[in-house]
Design a protein around this motif. Structure first.
Motif, PDB file in Angstrom:
ATOM      1  N   GLY A 161      48.166  49.077  58.033  1.00 40.81           N
ATOM      2  CA  GLY A 161      49.219  49.930  57.655  1.00 40.81           C
ATOM      3  C   GLY A 161      50.040  49.770  56.477  1.00 40.81           C
ATOM      4  N   ASN A 162      49.744  48.908  55.705  1.00 39.90           N
ATOM      5  CA  ASN A 162      50.173  48.281  54.444  1.00 39.90           C
ATOM      6  C   ASN A 162      49.662  48.769  53.288  1.00 39.90           C
ATOM      7  N   PRO A 163      50.652  48.910  52.275  1.00 40.31           N
ATOM      8  CA  PRO A 163      49.733  49.157  50.864  1.00 40.31           C
ATOM      9  C   PRO A 163      49.231  47.948  50.387  1.00 40.31           C
ATOM     10  N   GLU A 164      48.243  47.679  49.776  1.00 39.76           N
ATOM     11  CA  GLU A 164      47.127  46.715  49.404  1.00 39.76           C
ATOM     12  C   GLU A 164      46.358  47.037  48.089  1.00 39.76           C
ATOM     13  N   PHE A 165      46.163  46.288  47.163  1.00 40.12           N
ATOM     14  CA  PHE A 165      45.139  46.292  46.220  1.00 40.12           C
ATOM     15  C   PHE A 165      44.485  45.015  45.935  1.00 40.12           C
ATOM     16  N   THR A 166      43.245  45.213  45.615  1.00 37.67           N
ATOM     17  CA  THR A 166      41.919  44.337  45.540  1.00 37.67           C
ATOM     18  C   THR A 166      41.757  44.187  43.785  1.00 37.67           C
ATOM     19  N   SER A 167      41.809  43.257  43.174  1.00 37.54           N
ATOM     20  CA  SER A 167      41.662  43.238  41.783  1.00 37.54           C
ATOM     21  C   SER A 167      40.703  42.183  41.230  1.00 37.54           C
ATOM     22  N   THR A 168      39.764  42.493  40.254  1.00 37.65           N
ATOM     23  CA  THR A 168      39.048  41.744  39.396  1.00 37.65           C
ATOM     24  C   THR A 168      39.805  41.132  38.226  1.00 37.65           C
ATOM     25  N   ILE A 169      39.853  40.074  37.889  1.00 33.55           N
ATOM     26  CA  ILE A 169      40.655  39.615  36.754  1.00 33.55           C
ATOM     27  C   ILE A 169      39.737  38.827  35.871  1.00 33.55           C
ATOM     28  N   ASP A 170      39.628  39.000  34.450  1.00 30.41           N
ATOM     29  CA  ASP A 170      38.785  38.065  33.527  1.00 30.41           C
ATOM     30  C   ASP A 170      39.858  37.834  32.557  1.00 30.41           C
ATOM     31  N   ILE A 171      40.903  36.810  32.593  1.00 26.75           N
ATOM     32  CA  ILE A 171      41.617  36.718  31.335  1.00 26.75           C
ATOM     33  C   ILE A 171      41.658  35.183  30.937  1.00 26.75           C
ATOM     34  N   SER A 172      42.283  35.153  29.566  1.00 34.35           N
ATOM     35  CA  SER A 172      42.311  33.926  29.064  1.00 34.35           C
ATOM     36  C   SER A 172      44.105  34.004  28.150  1.00 34.35           C
ATOM     37  N   ILE A 173      44.316  32.725  28.368  1.00 27.87           N
ATOM     38  CA  ILE A 173      45.661  32.524  27.602  1.00 27.87           C
ATOM     39  C   ILE A 173      45.876  31.343  26.806  1.00 27.87           C
ATOM     40  N   VAL A 174      46.451  31.374  25.724  1.00 27.08           N
ATOM     41  CA  VAL A 174      46.532  30.552  24.783  1.00 27.08           C
ATOM     42  C   VAL A 174      47.905  29.454  25.293  1.00 27.08           C
ATOM     43  N   THR A 175      47.490  28.183  25.399  1.00 27.67           N
ATOM     44  CA  THR A 175      48.435  27.201  25.570  1.00 27.67           C
ATOM     45  C   THR A 175      48.868  26.178  24.434  1.00 27.67           C
ATOM     46  N   ASP A 176      49.669  25.197  24.639  1.00 31.58           N
ATOM     47  CA  ASP A 176      49.830  24.425  23.574  1.00 31.58           C
ATOM     48  C   ASP A 176      48.545  23.232  23.500  1.00 31.58           C
ATOM     49  N   GLU A 177      47.909  23.387  24.817  1.00 26.75           N
ATOM     50  CA  GLU A 177      46.784  22.408  24.735  1.00 26.75           C
ATOM     51  C   GLU A 177      45.212  23.067  24.195  1.00 26.75           C
ATOM     52  N   GLY A 178      45.369  24.492  24.523  1.00 27.18           N
ATOM     53  CA  GLY A 178      44.299  25.233  24.002  1.00 27.18           C
ATOM     54  C   GLY A 178      44.033  26.546  24.848  1.00 27.18           C
ATOM     55  N   THR A 179      42.931  27.094  24.604  1.00 29.31           N
ATOM     56  CA  THR A 179      42.832  28.321  25.519  1.00 29.31           C
ATOM     57  C   THR A 179      42.135  28.009  27.084  1.00 29.31           C
ATOM     58  N   ILE A 180      42.766  28.657  27.726  1.00 29.46           N
ATOM     59  CA  ILE A 180      42.277  28.306  29.103  1.00 29.46           C
ATOM     60  C   ILE A 180      42.053  29.674  29.707  1.00 29.46           C
ATOM     61  N   SER A 181      41.205  29.959  30.660  1.00 29.03           N
ATOM     62  CA  SER A 181      40.596  31.182  30.983  1.00 29.03           C
ATOM     63  C   SER A 181      40.569  31.078  33.009  1.00 29.03           C
ATOM     64  N   LYS A 182      40.365  32.331  33.354  1.00 29.46           N
ATOM     65  CA  LYS A 182      40.283  32.571  34.784  1.00 29.46           C
ATOM     66  C   LYS A 182      39.328  33.743  35.145  1.00 29.46           C
ATOM     67  N   VAL A 183      38.457  33.673  36.073  1.00 33.19           N
ATOM     68  CA  VAL A 183      37.624  34.730  36.343  1.00 33.19           C
ATOM     69  C   VAL A 183      37.751  34.684  37.931  1.00 33.19           C
ATOM     70  N   GLY A 184      38.025  35.954  38.702  1.00 37.50           N
ATOM     71  CA  GLY A 184      38.028  35.711  40.026  1.00 37.50           C
ATOM     72  C   GLY A 184      38.475  36.992  40.666  1.00 37.50           C
ATOM     73  N   THR A 185      38.729  37.163  42.009  1.00 40.39           N
ATOM     74  CA  THR A 185      39.188  38.212  42.739  1.00 40.39           C
ATOM     75  C   THR A 185      40.237  38.209  43.683  1.00 40.39           C
ATOM     76  N   LYS A 186      41.148  38.911  43.838  1.00 43.32           N
ATOM     77  CA  LYS A 186      41.840  38.609  44.844  1.00 43.32           C
ATOM     78  C   LYS A 186      42.573  39.854  45.592  1.00 43.32           C
ATOM     79  N   THR A 187      43.107  39.749  46.613  1.00 46.05           N
ATOM     80  CA  THR A 187      43.695  40.834  47.283  1.00 46.05           C
ATOM     81  C   THR A 187      45.279  40.530  47.672  1.00 46.05           C
ATOM     82  N   VAL A 188      45.946  41.587  47.355  1.00 45.63           N
ATOM     83  CA  VAL A 188      47.387  41.508  47.609  1.00 45.63           C
ATOM     84  C   VAL A 188      47.850  42.523  48.356  1.00 45.63           C
ATOM     85  N   GLU A 189      48.514  42.020  49.350  1.00 46.42           N
ATOM     86  CA  GLU A 189      48.959  43.012  50.614  1.00 46.42           C
ATOM     87  C   GLU A 189      50.620  42.851  50.488  1.00 46.42           C
TER      88      GLU A 189
END
Length: 284
Positions: A161-189
């Motif tokens: 009975g709660n709001p929920e979303f399921t997401s697929t993400i493919d992102i990269s971010i630039v840090t001081d050490e270089g570019t890091i990235s993440k690919v995955g899925t998750k559910t937020v309730e």
């Protein structure tokens, strides 16, 4: 002479052993630092989740048949998540609904995250699943440049009975050490506060898994083995466990007992326990 040769051989073996131990230690240290970087990308992803969900029509951000721009002071919908430094435009053309979110200057959200750039969210109103596709343009969150895409589907009431979303993400971010990235899925309730429009009374429970690539190109898997919980009125995840499976072994990050603070504890492959600071901003 024979004794001397044997002694030299033993000394050489000792150097080899020391070097191997050093390499192993360095590998473990590098992996441990990569886990710290994954925590940074997790912080960025959490901000993206909030932007995605609170810019949804379910929170009063919608358009029936024309372009509409929210004026200053009306909180950009009914969640009150967006501050006056944000311009939100919603446009319906044929079957396509496009939401454009522009963060002007160094715009802060209500958790104190500094955001600049533009996010565009697109969905087809004829899609029964209401899947949204999100793209970024010159987007920076807490000093980290973000690239990639996110797709998610939102339901007003799940089996609990709660709001929920399921997401697929493919992102990269630039840090001081270089570019890091993440690919995955998750559910937020949204396990508390889902019966109101306000974002300020929402508690979120998060599950999922992903693959992370560090600045050197090394990859490992990340799984939420105990659901992460972000309580009401806390900008940080306050409980739950993530498990990292790396070439060197298993590392865990424990977010605590539910107390609202910016600290998590990391246990490395050798059993050493250290603290990690959450919500870290990039310093220039």
């Amino acid at each position: 002479m024979k004794k001397v040769k044997i002694l030299l051989a033993l000394v050489s073996l000792g150097f080899v052993a020391c070097n191997n131990d050093s390499e192993t230690t360095n590998d473990n240290l590098a992996t441990s630092e990569s886990v710290n970087s994954e925590i940074v990308i997790e912080d960025v992803e959490s901000v993206l989740d909030n932007i995605s969900i609170y810019s949804d029509a379910s929170f009063g951000v919608s358009s029936v048949s024309k372009t509409s721009t929210f004026g200053k002071g009306d909180h950009r919908g009914e969640s009150q998540y967006f501050n006056d430094c944000v311009d939100v435009t919603v446009e319906l053309v044929d079957e396509t609904l496009t939401t454009t979110i522009v963060f002007n200057g160094e715009c802060e959200d209500h958790d104190g995250n500094v955001i600049t750039g533009t996010i565009t969210k697109v969905r087809s109103i004829s899609d029964a699943g209401k899947e949204r596709t999100i793209t970024f343009q010159d987007l920076s969150i807490n000093g980290y440049l973000v690239n990639g895409t996110q797709t998610y589907s939102y339901v007003i009431a799940n089996v609990n009975g709660n709001p929920e979303f399921t997401s697929t993400i493919d992102i990269s971010i630039v840090t001081d050490e270089g570019t890091i990235s993440k690919v995955g899925t998750k559910t937020v309730e949204i396990t508390a506060g889902g019966d109101t429009y306000s974002c300020f009374d929402d508690e979120k429970t998060i599950t999922g898994s992903s693959t992370f690539t560090d600045a050197s190109g090394a990859t490992f898997t990340v799984e939420i083995t105990t659901a992460l919980v972000k309580p009401v009125d806390c900008r940080f995840i306050a409980s739950g466990v993530k498990t990292y499976t790396t070439a060197e072994g298993t590392i865990t990050v424990d977010y605590g007992d539910g107390t609202c603070d910016d600290v998590a504890t990391k246990t490395d492959v050798e059993g050493n326990v250290t603290e990690i600071t959450l919500g870290r901003k990039r310093h220039h």
